[in-house]
Scaffold this active site. Structure first.
Site, mmCIF file in Angstrom:
data_model
loop_
_atom_site.group_PDB
_atom_site.id
_atom_site.type_symbol
_atom_site.label_atom_id
_atom_site.label_comp_id
_atom_site.label_asym_id
_atom_site.label_seq_id
_atom_site.Cartn_x
_atom_site.Cartn_y
_atom_site.Cartn_z
ATOM 1 N N ARG A 68 50.268 42.955 62.299
ATOM 2 C CA ARG A 68 50.259 44.289 62.920
ATOM 3 C C ARG A 68 48.885 44.543 63.535
ATOM 4 O O ARG A 68 48.764 45.080 64.620
ATOM 5 C CB ARG A 68 50.582 45.361 61.887
ATOM 6 C CG ARG A 68 52.056 45.566 61.615
ATOM 7 C CD ARG A 68 52.817 44.298 61.223
ATOM 8 N NE ARG A 68 54.200 44.542 60.956
ATOM 9 C CZ ARG A 68 54.698 44.895 59.764
ATOM 10 N NH1 ARG A 68 53.892 44.997 58.703
ATOM 11 N NH2 ARG A 68 55.975 45.120 59.617
ATOM 12 N N ASP A 71 54.812 38.394 62.033
ATOM 13 C CA ASP A 71 55.693 39.561 61.938
ATOM 14 C C ASP A 71 56.086 39.933 63.360
ATOM 15 O O ASP A 71 55.665 39.272 64.325
ATOM 16 C CB ASP A 71 54.986 40.723 61.199
ATOM 17 C CG ASP A 71 55.986 41.583 60.427
ATOM 18 O OD1 ASP A 71 56.943 42.069 61.059
ATOM 19 O OD2 ASP A 71 55.825 41.759 59.206
ATOM 20 N N HIS A 78 61.859 40.127 61.159
ATOM 21 C CA HIS A 78 60.433 40.312 61.472
ATOM 22 C C HIS A 78 59.892 39.121 62.270
ATOM 23 O O HIS A 78 58.809 38.610 61.982
ATOM 24 C CB HIS A 78 59.622 40.498 60.185
ATOM 25 C CG HIS A 78 59.778 41.861 59.554
ATOM 26 N ND1 HIS A 78 59.269 43.007 60.106
ATOM 27 C CD2 HIS A 78 60.401 42.252 58.405
ATOM 28 C CE1 HIS A 78 59.551 44.048 59.327
ATOM 29 N NE2 HIS A 78 60.256 43.618 58.295
ATOM 30 N N ASP A 95 62.529 39.720 54.105
ATOM 31 C CA ASP A 95 62.796 41.155 53.970
ATOM 32 C C ASP A 95 63.368 41.731 55.258
ATOM 33 O O ASP A 95 63.220 41.156 56.328
ATOM 34 C CB ASP A 95 61.493 41.894 53.630
ATOM 35 C CG ASP A 95 60.432 41.713 54.709
ATOM 36 O OD1 ASP A 95 60.225 40.550 55.127
ATOM 37 O OD2 ASP A 95 59.837 42.709 55.156
ATOM 38 N N GLU A 96 63.969 42.865 55.109
ATOM 39 C CA GLU A 96 64.383 43.713 56.230
ATOM 40 C C GLU A 96 64.969 42.912 57.399
ATOM 41 O O GLU A 96 64.447 42.925 58.502
ATOM 42 C CB GLU A 96 63.178 44.553 56.688
ATOM 43 C CG GLU A 96 62.670 45.462 55.579
ATOM 44 C CD GLU A 96 61.445 46.273 55.955
ATOM 45 O OE1 GLU A 96 61.351 47.419 55.481
ATOM 46 O OE2 GLU A 96 60.578 45.790 56.703
ATOM 47 N N TRP A 137 59.183 44.149 45.814
ATOM 48 C CA TRP A 137 58.433 45.200 46.539
ATOM 49 C C TRP A 137 59.159 46.523 46.566
ATOM 50 O O TRP A 137 58.543 47.574 46.551
ATOM 51 C CB TRP A 137 58.064 44.739 47.938
ATOM 52 C CG TRP A 137 59.179 44.727 48.955
ATOM 53 C CD1 TRP A 137 60.090 43.749 49.154
ATOM 54 C CD2 TRP A 137 59.482 45.744 49.925
ATOM 55 N NE1 TRP A 137 60.939 44.076 50.172
ATOM 56 C CE2 TRP A 137 60.586 45.300 50.677
ATOM 57 C CE3 TRP A 137 58.911 46.987 50.240
ATOM 58 C CZ2 TRP A 137 61.139 46.046 51.713
ATOM 59 C CZ3 TRP A 137 59.473 47.731 51.278
ATOM 60 C CH2 TRP A 137 60.566 47.260 51.996
ATOM 61 N N ASP A 169 48.398 50.293 51.708
ATOM 62 C CA ASP A 169 48.444 51.001 53.003
ATOM 63 C C ASP A 169 48.826 52.470 52.783
ATOM 64 O O ASP A 169 48.709 53.277 53.698
ATOM 65 C CB ASP A 169 49.423 50.332 53.997
ATOM 66 C CG ASP A 169 50.854 50.235 53.471
ATOM 67 O OD1 ASP A 169 51.049 50.130 52.231
ATOM 68 O OD2 ASP A 169 51.787 50.239 54.300
ATOM 69 N N TRP A 212 49.372 46.325 54.148
ATOM 70 C CA TRP A 212 50.051 46.273 55.449
ATOM 71 C C TRP A 212 49.167 46.995 56.450
ATOM 72 O O TRP A 212 48.478 47.959 56.095
ATOM 73 C CB TRP A 212 51.432 46.950 55.343
ATOM 74 C CG TRP A 212 52.322 46.262 54.372
ATOM 75 C CD1 TRP A 212 52.602 46.649 53.097
ATOM 76 C CD2 TRP A 212 53.025 45.033 54.577
ATOM 77 N NE1 TRP A 212 53.444 45.738 52.502
ATOM 78 C CE2 TRP A 212 53.721 44.744 53.393
ATOM 79 C CE3 TRP A 212 53.143 44.154 55.663
ATOM 80 C CZ2 TRP A 212 54.521 43.609 53.245
ATOM 81 C CZ3 TRP A 212 53.939 43.024 55.518
ATOM 82 C CH2 TRP A 212 54.618 42.765 54.332
ATOM 83 N N THR A 213 49.213 46.545 57.695
ATOM 84 C CA THR A 213 48.160 47.053 58.588
ATOM 85 C C THR A 213 48.671 47.756 59.851
ATOM 86 O O THR A 213 47.981 47.769 60.859
ATOM 87 C CB THR A 213 47.194 45.915 58.960
ATOM 88 O OG1 THR A 213 47.948 44.890 59.637
ATOM 89 C CG2 THR A 213 46.504 45.337 57.755
#
Ligand code: TNX
Length: 617
Positions: A167, A196, A272, A334-335, A401, A428, A479-480
């Site tokens: 990110r 990502d 991602h 994930d996701e 998570w 974050d 996370w950024t």
């Protein structure tokens, strides 16, 4: 205006280095080691290091530690001589067979000398890290250390911290500083989130477009996405990107190895992964033009789980596993919404051929293929807890998570798990209970206090003791999306990383928050020496439960955890600064007049905390 932390900090640090530094008087100095050692006993008296310090080291790893000590002492005007005989002030040994845990050590300070002992290089290195924290903040002066005896070893094997460099991209210099942070606090695992939707950050020689194309996004979303409506999104129009060459990665891996930090690289799949589709659209289920994401969140465009894609990831991982010597490779997982897969003929065919009845399970099948490949390279697969949904092999490691549920389920199946529940260890998340405080920098809309991180226990009470060994450890994640600079990363990491290190290293029966925050205060002064832009903790005391009310007056007692910090306050609603009231004694205010009291901490480094306030009614 948003407070941009530490923009002038390096000048201040320079100034501080040449000016007199506020530090607690020697007599009040306590043992401030973080993470707290398993056992400390005190003797009667103190050892004073002489002006010329003799360090004994024989083996190469002992010499490395000796050189670490030597550099620190020399920078502070002491002379150091490394010898092989035992008549030294500091003796190092990394072959102490009686110390069972390879990361354990003993450290003794007695009338005659200082001894650090371990049964491995890592243990000796940790002894030295504890020793550094025993030193006074100003080691130019006489170094006096109380007689003591430390016996120490970690609670968990996996003591991790994740940095997302997709990110926002962080330069090699900061990645090294980050590794230094981990090493100083005995955190041994650096989970490096390298890919990502917003950028692919690792050079892969076989697929050059991954970085030529995938490492760059056209622009980035402005502001906090979660409080805007999609139709109002604005973008900055500035191309953004960067990546690490394989040479740089090797340099970082070597740097981490020297500090006993293992890197777990993460290559996200099948979700991602927009940069992959942007560079190689043939890996999508649907023809089209893809674009590296310019906003945050979850994209519906995911990799198609075809043979071509599996081959692609095997090729990528072939390069990854040669760069990273550690045992674990993280594949994300994930996701990954299945909207596109549901419509795809290729996926339907995979389901038919492999007798898979639910599209969700296709991800499990895909993971299985990747896992088989990783196992053939001698590596163990790690994935986010979503990997449980498609079914996992007995060897996969689950990173929990979405709370602790995934980790508990994994451990009950006798799969190893790393606890990284968002509500306890997502760094974050904001540090102010007022999430969108005007003086806080922009961040994702959740609150996570230092205390909440500290009080987290990676072993859930729901888990029967037979399963405890399956909890490998605990990890914090940075996370950024909203962390665009190294200074901001430091602001988010500290002081909460100190709590993470303690829950990972120190057994939970030692929990004592007041004792911990005292040590934090002292450690923050040590972080000043490393130019770290930590968040200055607000003064404590402006909490209705701490204010004494008696007859018609309230008594307010304020304090700061940072030794030598000032507290300034106002009673007129203005933000306190160096010109407003200095807190000296408890403040008495009349009741019934609605007086707003605001207070800030001004640290010895001159930086201010965000004000804390309360209305006295
Ligand atoms: C969820 S944690 C994500 C990340 C985001 C993060 C923000 C995880 C496996 N996925 O992609 O950056 O939330 O807090």
């Amino acid at each position: 205006m948003k407070n941009i932390p530490c923009t002038i900090f390096s000048f201040l640090a320079l100034f501080m280095a040449i000016s007199s530094f506020a530090q607690p008087p020697a007599t009040t100095q306590k043992i401030n080691i973080i993470p707290l050692p398993a056992q400390i006993t005190y003797g009667n008296g103190e050892y004073t290091l002489p002006a010329t310090i003799y360090i004994q080291a024989r083996k190469p790893d002992e010499l490395k530690v000796a050189n670490l000590l030597k550099n620190l002492f020399k920078q502070n005007g002491k002379s150091v001589i490394i010898i092989t005989t035992s008549k030294a002030n500091i003796n190092l040994s990394s072959s102490e067979k009686s110390i069972a845990n390879p990361e354990g050590y003993t450290l003794t300070v007695s009338r005659n000398n200082i001894n650090m002992k371990a049964s491995s290089p890592a243990g000796l290195y940790y002894a030295a890290q504890s020793f550094f924290q025993l030193l006074p903040v100003d080691i130019k002066k006489n170094i006096i250390i109380p007689f003591l005896n430390i016996t120490d070893e970690p609670a968990f094997k996996w003591r991790g911290t994740m940095l997302d460099v997709s990110r926002h991209f962080f330069p090699v210099s900061f990645v090294k500083k980050f590794i230094d942070f981990l090493a100083s606090y005995k955190i041994n695992t650096f989970h490096w989130h390298l890919t990502d939707d917003q950028g692919w950050r690792i050079q892969i020689k076989k697929y050059p477009k991954l970085t030529q194309v995938g490492a760059w996004r056209k622009e980035s979303l402005i502001g906090e996405m979660q409080i805007q409506k999609a139709k109002d999104y604005k973008y900055d129009g500035i191309e953004y990107g960067g990546f690490y060459t394989q040479e740089e990665i090797k340099e970082i891996v070597a740097y981490a190895q020297e500090r006993f930090v293992t890197i777990v690289p993460e290559i996200e799949m099948p979700g991602h992964s927009l940069p992959v589709l942007t560079a190689y659209p043939e890996l999508a289920c649907k023809e089209g033009k893809y674009e590296v994401f310019t906003k945050w969140g979850v994209s519906k465009d995911i990799i198609c789980p075809t043979e071509k894609s599996i081959q692609f990831f095997e090729d990528v991982l072939t390069e990854v596993v040669t760069l990273f010597p550690g045992k674990y490779v993280h594949i994300g997982g994930d996701e990954a919404p299945k909207d596109v897969w549901k419509e795809s003929d290729a996926v339907k065919k995979i389901m038919q051929d492999n007798k898979i009845t639910e599209v969700e399970k296709v991800q499990g099948w895909f993971n299985g293929r990747i896992e088989k490949f990783l196992n053939s390279k001698g590596k163990t697969l790690v994935g986010w807890d979503e990997i449980l949904e498609g079914g996992i092999s007995p060897n996969a490691v689950v990173m929990s998570w979405r709370g602790e549920k995934g980790g508990i389920e994994a451990a009950k199946h006798k799969n190893f798990a790393v606890m990284t529940p968002d509500q306890f260890v997502y760094l974050d998340y904001g540090q102010n209970p007022q999430i969108y405080h005007p003086l806080e920098p922009i961040m994702i809309g959740e609150f996570l206090s230092l205390k909440k991180v500290y009080n987290y226990n990676p072993i859930s009470p729901e888990l029967d003791s037979a399963y405890h060994p399956y909890i490998l450890g605990v990890q914090a994640n940075l996370w950024t999306e909203y962390v665009s600079t190294p200074q901001k990363a430091e602001y988010m990491l500290f002081p909460r990383l100190l709590a993470l290190s303690e829950i990972a290293w120190t057994k939970s029966n030692k929990k004592d928050y007041p004792n911990f925050i005292n040590r934090v205060g002292y450690n923050l002064l040590q972080l000043d020496k490393k130019n770290v832009c930590y968040r200055i903790p607000e003064p404590t005391g402006l909490d209705s439960s701490l204010i004494m009310k008696d007859g018609n007056k309230a008594t307010i007692t304020l304090s700061s955890i940072i030794p030598g910090a000032e507290i300034r306050y106002t009673l007129d609603g203005h933000i306190p600064d160096e010109t407003t009231y200095l807190y000296v004694n408890p403040i008495e205010l009349p009741l019934g007049r609605n007086i707003i009291i605001k207070a800030v901490t001004i640290a010895p480094n001159k930086r201010h905390s965000v004000p804390e306030e309360i209305v006295i009614q």
